[in-house]
Design an enzyme around this catalytic site. Structure first.
Site, short mmCIF file in Angstrom:
data_model
loop_
_atom_site.label_atom_id
_atom_site.label_comp_id
_atom_site.label_asym_id
_atom_site.label_seq_id
_atom_site.Cartn_x
_atom_site.Cartn_y
_atom_site.Cartn_z
CG ASP A 283 -6.43 8.20 14.89
OD1 ASP A 283 -6.82 8.28 16.05
OD2 ASP A 283 -6.93 7.46 14.03
CE LYS A 284 3.32 11.76 16.26
NZ LYS A 284 4.38 11.73 17.28
#
Length: 650
Positions: A283-284
């Site tokens: 994930d960012k």
């Protein structure tokens, strides 16, 4: 066990930790309103808004189907949204987005009442640690560098001036017409010349050096050893034979996705990104910890980057003889904080016990289907139908909803002129899917859309048809649970090894719902021998597809299918409720905090707010958002989130 249908369930709206410049002028607003849910979840909604950020646009994805190498990154390839401007207008645009029910996500397995909480109020409330194929959880806990007599001295990294580095980089990347760069040796000694030679060769792979006398002065001349082929290819003779060819390290990153991080590392190291390998993208909007391998870059060079990198750190270095491969991981371990929860202690205990003992429906999460008014599964369906005009139209036509301004102008130009060149001129960024398709149409013409579409990278093209498979799977699983509940029944499918077999009447007591799998449609799978098997056929017939002929005339688009468990029971589940007063304080320590000796702030015993801190491990091919959805009983769609989020503005 009881199944609960979801009709209209509410969602917390997180706000960004990386606030916009004027965030201080925007007042923090809170409203609570009763949600109207068919399952009487008793859930309230509290909206916290500072700016319409991308809090859930990045999603909370664990890795996707490891047996398809293209799918590890594909959810991150979805077009981004442009939320600049008025929050109300953004919410209005998001009215055209998808809700969970649009993609078949309609059921719950637990019977507890839902409650509200803020997901990802701060990106540091969501931490992901990769679990390697050996079951070891990746942690950043060591900055030391393996001792190696072959490593250059520390002076190697400081002997070149910024101007020298700029000229050498331009030479290395063939950015100008110069064939060499001359660096004057100011304090001429053999030792100084040796350090400069080492610095150029180690920091700028592909360049060679020699010493020349010019007008009585010594110069180090850097030049390309073998033209373009040498670019960023580390020289074999410079790497000790006793050392493994790959430097493995742990990457700790904050609020940055995996490919962005690798691109930054590549830029600093002046190498191509393809010499890096990893087991999965992360994930960012999170803090994530994962293993990376890089070909013939020393731990010393990598460790040196810790002095200049923002938002990520490298450590736990070792040399090995192999790279990493996508999908080799066992899964990910999540630490999640849901802030400002409204549930009673009893509700929370029920929810978490259910997650641990029963699990959650293994739906494909919302990020699988895109964020705009044209879902990715619609494009995938058109590809499978061999309807290429429809594919082109769906990708390029104007669409309502949140998009970047230049994409809107590009689509308008396309609708008006059907001229690829004119539409391309409206795009400052040509690498997006729309730009790639337009370049293909410019090259191959409007009568050869198949070849034009083929210019788009394979991963992105396959993203569309995998999205359609996921759409079918979600819908069929909801039907399966509605029809037969949470028990194994005759005609269900289970896996014996890698082979799917039907459960027979006499064996049904030997299996539970946790054994049951369902197929993603394809030519190499079998279907349940009950009503749901027919439902698959009916759904594909309605989409003008033949379930018995999933081979496509273009091999890339032939779907073999796969099997996916319908219920996932997370491992290593634990939780605690903590009280706090300050919404900005961290509620647990990260790997970096521990390395830097930062203690956890003192928490009050009876604070203004309560948070649920939970930990759990998930296998590849599962979405953490779907586990959290089961706990809170909330709709995770951006459409639902943004509409709730702007109620106070109206």
């Amino acid at each position: 066990m009881e199944t609960v249908e979801m009709n209209s369930v509410s969602l917390k709206r997180p706000h960004s930790e990386d606030d916009v410049a004027n965030a201080g002028e925007i007042k923090r607003q809170k409203i609570s309103e009763k949600s109207k849910t068919g399952n009487d979840s008793g859930q309230s909604v509290e909206t916290v808004t500072e700016h319409p950020d991308k809090s859930l646009l990045e999603g909370t994805k664990n890795e996707i189907i490891p047996n398809e190498e293209s799918e590890e990154q594909e959810d991150d390839e979805l077009e981004g949204s442009d939320e600049d401007g008025d929050p109300e207008s953004f919410a209005d645009m998001m009215k055209h987005g998808l809700t969970e029910s649009d993609v078949g996500i309609t059921k719950f397995v637990s019977s507890h009442k839902g409650f509200s909480g803020i997901l990802k109020e701060r990106y540091s409330d969501f931490v992901v640690h990769e679990i390697g194929k050996d079951g070891r959880v990746s942690h950043l806990d060591d900055f030391s560098v393996p001792v190696d007599d072959e490593d250059p001295s520390e002076e190697t990294f400081t002997v070149l001036s910024d101007e020298d580095k700029q000229r050498l980089e331009e030479l290395q990347l063939l950015k100008n017409k110069e064939t060499s760069v001359a660096i004057e040796v100011i304090e001429d000694t053999k030792e100084k010349r040796t350090v400069i030679h080492q610095a150029v060769k180690s920091l700028f792979p592909g360049l060679e050096t020699k010493t020349e006398d010019r007008d009585g002065k010594k110069y180090i001349i850097a030049y390309h050893a073998a033209g373009k082929k040498a670019l960023a290819n580390p020289r074999k003779h410079s790497w000790p034979k006793s050392r493994g060819s790959y430097c493995h390290f742990v990457l700790y990153k904050e609020n940055k996705d995996t490919m962005d991080a690798i691109n930054v590392l590549s830029k600093f190291l002046r190498v191509k990104p393809n010499i890096f390998s990893y087991m999965g993208t992360k994930d960012k909007r999170a803090i994530t910890v994962q293993e990376i391998a890089v070909l013939r870059i020393t731990a010393q060079r990598l460790a040196h980057l810790n002095k200049c990198l923002m938002n990520f750190k490298l450590g736990n270095f070792s040399y090995k003889n192999h790279p990493l491969k996508l999908g080799e991981l066992q899964g990910n371990h999540f630490t999640v904080v849901l802030r400002n929860i409204t549930g009673t202690d009893d509700q929370i205990e029920q929810a978490m016990h259910s997650l641990r003992e029963i699990g959650f429906i293994n739906y494909y999460g919302m990020q699988r289907f895109g964020t705009t008014a044209v879902p990715t599964y619609q494009i995938g369906r058109a590809i499978l139908q061999n309807n290429w005009n429809e594919v082109m139209d769906l990708i390029l036509k104007p669409r309502p909803g949140a998009e970047k301004g230049y994409l809107v102008k590009c689509r308008e130009e396309w609708a008006k002129t059907k001229d690829p060149a004119a539409a391309l001129k409206k795009l400052p960024v040509k690498r997006c899917v729309e730009g790639q398709l337009l370049r293909g149409l410019l090259k191959y013409g409007m009568k050869n859309i198949i070849s034009a579409f083929g210019i788009i990278p394979r991963n992105n093209r396959l993203m569309y048809i995998h999205s359609y498979q996921s759409y079918v799977w979600n819908n069929m699983v909801s039907k399966r649970i509605e029809e037969y509940g949470l028990r194994a029944v005759p005609g269900d499918l289970i896996l014996k090894g890698a082979t799917a077999v039907h459960i027979e009447e006499e064996d049904v007591d030997n299996y539970t719902i946790h054994d049951v799998v369902m197929p993603l449609p394809g030519f190499d799978v079998i279907y349940p021998k009950h009503k749901i098997g027919e439902a698959y056929k009916e759904m594909l017939v309605a989409d003008n597809l033949d379930i018995n002929n999933m081979r496509h005339k273009i091999r890339d688009y032939s779907l073999s299918g796969a099997y996916r468990k319908i219920i996932i029971r997370p491992q290593n589940v634990s939780w605690e409720v903590v009280a706090y007063d300050d919404p900005k304080i961290p509620l647990f320590t990260t790997d970096l905090d521990k390395l830097e000796g930062k203690p956890l702030p003192a928490l009050p015993t009876d604070g203004k707010f309560r948070a649920l801190k939970m930990e759990f491990s998930l296998p590849p091919s599962t979405y953490a958002t779907m586990a959290i959805r089961e706990v809170l009983k909330m709709d995770t769609s951006i459409k639902n989130q943004t509409q709730l989020n702007t109620t106070w503005l109206r």
